[in-house]
Write a protein that holds these residues in place. Structure first.
Motif, mmCIF file in Angstrom:
data_model
loop_
_atom_site.group_PDB
_atom_site.id
_atom_site.type_symbol
_atom_site.label_atom_id
_atom_site.label_comp_id
_atom_site.label_asym_id
_atom_site.label_seq_id
_atom_site.Cartn_x
_atom_site.Cartn_y
_atom_site.Cartn_z
ATOM 1 N N THR A 33 1.051 -1.227 -0.178
ATOM 2 C CA THR A 33 -0.084 -0.036 -0.052
ATOM 3 C C THR A 33 0.797 1.333 0.153
ATOM 4 O OG1 THR A 33 -0.167 0.137 2.383
ATOM 5 C CG2 THR A 33 -1.577 -1.157 1.335
ATOM 6 N N ARG A 44 -4.049 5.687 -3.460
ATOM 7 C CA ARG A 44 -5.207 6.493 -4.079
ATOM 8 C C ARG A 44 -5.108 7.109 -5.588
ATOM 9 N NH1 ARG A 44 -6.410 10.304 1.135
ATOM 10 N NH2 ARG A 44 -4.137 10.807 0.743
ATOM 11 N N GLU A 81 -4.735 7.233 -9.063
ATOM 12 C CA GLU A 81 -4.592 6.306 -10.191
ATOM 13 C C GLU A 81 -3.418 6.730 -11.177
ATOM 14 O OE1 GLU A 81 -6.984 3.648 -13.362
ATOM 15 O OE2 GLU A 81 -8.245 5.121 -12.025
ATOM 16 N N ALA A 83 -6.120 1.459 -8.064
ATOM 17 C CA ALA A 83 -6.282 2.544 -7.115
ATOM 18 C C ALA A 83 -7.483 2.537 -6.307
ATOM 19 C CB ALA A 83 -6.658 3.721 -8.276
ATOM 20 N N GLN A 84 -7.108 2.888 -4.945
ATOM 21 C CA GLN A 84 -7.985 2.407 -3.806
ATOM 22 C C GLN A 84 -7.496 3.255 -2.496
ATOM 23 O OE1 GLN A 84 -10.852 0.312 -3.863
ATOM 24 N NE2 GLN A 84 -11.122 1.494 -1.864
ATOM 25 N N ASP A 85 -8.489 3.855 -1.749
ATOM 26 C CA ASP A 85 -8.484 4.299 -0.557
ATOM 27 C C ASP A 85 -8.631 3.524 0.438
ATOM 28 O OD1 ASP A 85 -8.810 5.711 1.782
ATOM 29 O OD2 ASP A 85 -9.798 7.331 1.115
ATOM 30 N N GLU A 115 -11.557 3.041 2.975
ATOM 31 C CA GLU A 115 -13.006 2.893 2.645
ATOM 32 C C GLU A 115 -13.554 1.262 2.975
ATOM 33 O OE1 GLU A 115 -13.353 3.555 -1.624
ATOM 34 O OE2 GLU A 115 -13.050 5.725 -1.314
ATOM 35 N N ALA A 163 -12.402 -1.962 1.635
ATOM 36 C CA ALA A 163 -11.348 -1.926 0.668
ATOM 37 C C ALA A 163 -10.144 -3.094 0.566
ATOM 38 C CB ALA A 163 -10.356 -0.582 1.010
#
Length: 261
Positions: A17, A43, A45, A65-67, A70, A73
């Motif tokens: 991450t 986060r 992209e 692409a990911q928070d 959330e 997730a």
């Protein structure tokens, strides 16, 4: 990293991450060069895509692409890794921030946001990854900060979150060792970053990086700011087969500046 040593990454899959830049990206590059397949997570992209394209020169890299704060997730990220690579061997919880203020100036919302990012996101990632890590005995690496061991003034809430990360690492290592899953942490000191480079260009553009680094290292026995590759070296080692009997420890990467082991 020496090509003469077998780190045991060949054919393994890792998720990192906060890996579009900095320590996370450098760690991804080292692992890929050693044979790992790596899923980058962050986060933004655009930065992720650029990092992945650059790293594909060395091996198998993908991104999502990911928070990570959330809901769901962790499950989404791990699902993407398994669908892409069919396995998961290494989890590096690198995402974080350096938010720090005096206690009186920290709002309750700041506390919640910091703990959610630096503690709960790591918990959620580990929970989602564990069923797959247990299959072959994997490794979890949590990034924390030296100040988590010895909090200083004007360092909240980040030092509390980082201290919690250290406790989480030790406790998880006790619980997960029965499955052959190792859990370690690194405690980061002053390491070269985008923020520090911007400060260098703004404050002292006439100085070389080496000169600027030395000028900011009064409290660092080694006399300079560390490089991202130096942090990535330790992380890559701790997640490798060469550290197969190392678990539950927290290694300082700080040039000797910390006041605790």
């Amino acid at each position: 990293m020496s090509e003469l040593m077998d780190f045991g990454y060949q054919g393994k899959a890792a998720v990192i991450t906060g890996s579009s830049k900095g320590i996370g990206r450098e760690t991804a590059e080292q692992m890929v060069k050693l044979g790992a397949k790596v899923m980058l997570v962050a986060r933004g992209e655009e930065a992720l895509k650029e990092a992945a394209e650059e790293l594909r020169e060395f091996g198998d890299v993908d991104y999502i692409a990911q928070d990570i704060t959330e809901s769901g997730a962790g499950e989404k990220i791990v699902k993407a890794v398994i669908e892409k690579y069919g396995r998961l061997d290494v989890l590096v919880n690198n995402a974080g921030s350096s938010f720090a203020k005096n206690f009186e100036d920290v709002e309750l919302a700041d506390w919640e946001e910091d703990i959610d990012l630096k503690v709960m996101a790591a918990v959620k990632m580990a929970k989602a990854a564990l069923p797959y890590l247990k299959k072959q005995g994997g490794a979890i690496l949590n990034l924390t900060a030296v100040m988590g061991k010895t909090p200083q003034p004007n360092s909240l809430p980040t030092t509390v979150s980082r201290s919690a990360g250290l406790a989480l690492t030790k406790a998880m290592s006790k619980d997960l060792g029965q499955y052959g899953v190792r859990v370690n942490a690194v405690c980061i000191g002053l390491i070269r970053s985008d923020q520090i480079e911007k400060r260098w260009q703004k404050q002292s553009p006439e100085l070389s990086w080496e000169e600027f680094s030395a000028s900011k290292a009064d409290n660092i026995p080694l006399g300079r700011i560390g490089d991202t590759s130096e942090a990535a070296n330790v992380i890559t080692f701790l997640c490798s087969d060469l550290a197969s009997y190392v678990s539950g420890t927290a290694v300082n990467i700080d040039g000797g500046s910390g006041h605790a082991w």
